[in-house]
Design a protein around this motif. Structure first.
Motif, PDB file in Angstrom:
ATOM      1  N   ILE A  39      11.387  26.644  34.860  1.00  0.00           N
ATOM      2  CA  ILE A  39      10.341  27.622  34.511  1.00  0.00           C
ATOM      3  C   ILE A  39       9.199  26.957  33.735  1.00  0.00           C
ATOM      4  CG2 ILE A  39      11.852  29.635  34.637  1.00  0.00           C
ATOM      5  CD1 ILE A  39      12.108  29.504  31.571  1.00  0.00           C
ATOM      6  N   ILE A  55      15.260  35.546  32.991  1.00  0.00           N
ATOM      7  CA  ILE A  55      14.632  35.887  34.270  1.00  0.00           C
ATOM      8  C   ILE A  55      15.680  36.664  35.065  1.00  0.00           C
ATOM      9  CG2 ILE A  55      13.723  34.946  36.451  1.00  0.00           C
ATOM     10  CD1 ILE A  55      11.904  34.266  34.130  1.00  0.00           C
ATOM     11  N   PHE A  88      10.948  36.818  38.201  1.00  0.00           N
ATOM     12  CA  PHE A  88      10.330  35.508  38.028  1.00  0.00           C
ATOM     13  C   PHE A  88       8.819  35.575  38.237  1.00  0.00           C
ATOM     14  CE2 PHE A  88       9.099  31.344  39.915  1.00  0.00           C
ATOM     15  CZ  PHE A  88       9.193  30.603  38.748  1.00  0.00           C
ATOM     16  N   PHE A 134       6.995  36.815  35.137  1.00  0.00           N
ATOM     17  CA  PHE A 134       7.255  36.139  33.872  1.00  0.00           C
ATOM     18  C   PHE A 134       6.129  35.159  33.556  1.00  0.00           C
ATOM     19  CE2 PHE A 134       9.188  32.572  31.493  1.00  0.00           C
ATOM     20  CZ  PHE A 134       9.537  33.260  30.338  1.00  0.00           C
TER      21      PHE A 134
END
Length: 178
Positions: free
Chosen positions: A87, A145, A171, A174
């Protein structure tokens, strides 16, 4: 112990050395000098474990700065499908994931660097996963997530998740601080 890099930076697969004899087995999970060779932070400040029933999915968990951390994860008993998602916005593997089945019979650990989300699915009852983290738990900076939002196929049937994990952001929604 043998440490192998993966295609995601700061994510390592560690083959643990297990010695067995008539008494049972002995497995070393942390060795500072070996970790130092790979520039792996082994200054762990907290340790905990979870015990899960079959088909429990835990994840995708991480902590955001300033309490972000690296973690070492390994199995004590049972078997899991372990999943890590990158991420980190500037990473060439952003949005990509790594997965591996880990069993207690084949001792392995996963070292998960900062900016990587972690989750797993228990493949059998009484799967016990131990975690060591480089920062302590921070309730205000723990997050995740949604497990089903980044394209990974969990092979799901009758999965069991916490309300918290089911309510994490997708996701795509985010905004990563990494």
């Amino acid at each position: 112990m043998i440490i192998e890099s993966t295609f995601i930076s700061d994510l390592y697969l560690i083959k643990l050395n297990q010695i067995s004899d008539l008494r049972g087995s002995f497995t070393k999970t942390i060795h500072k000098e070996t970790f130092d060779t790979y520039s792996i932070d082994s200054n762990f400040t907290e340790s905990f474990y979870s015990k899960s029933h079959k088909n429990v999915i835990r994840g995708m968990h991480f902590q955001i700065p300033p309490d972000d951390h690296s973690k070492l994860v390994y199995l004590i008993s049972g078997s899991i499908l372990d999943v890590i998602l990158d991420i980190r916005k500037e990473s060439p593997t952003y949005g990509k994931f790594f997965s591996i089945v880990i069993t207690a019979d084949n001792p392995q650990a996963i070292y998960i660097g900062k900016g990587l989300a972690h989750g797993f699915k228990s493949l059998e009852d009484n799967s016990v996963v131990e975690y060591h983290t480089t920062t302590s738990h921070s309730k205000q900076n723990e997050t995740g997530i949604k497990y089903s939002s980044f394209g990974f196929d969990w092979g799901s049937e009758n999965d069991i998740l916490s309300e918290r994990d089911l309510n994490f952001k997708n996701f795509i929604d985010f905004n990563s601080p990494f």
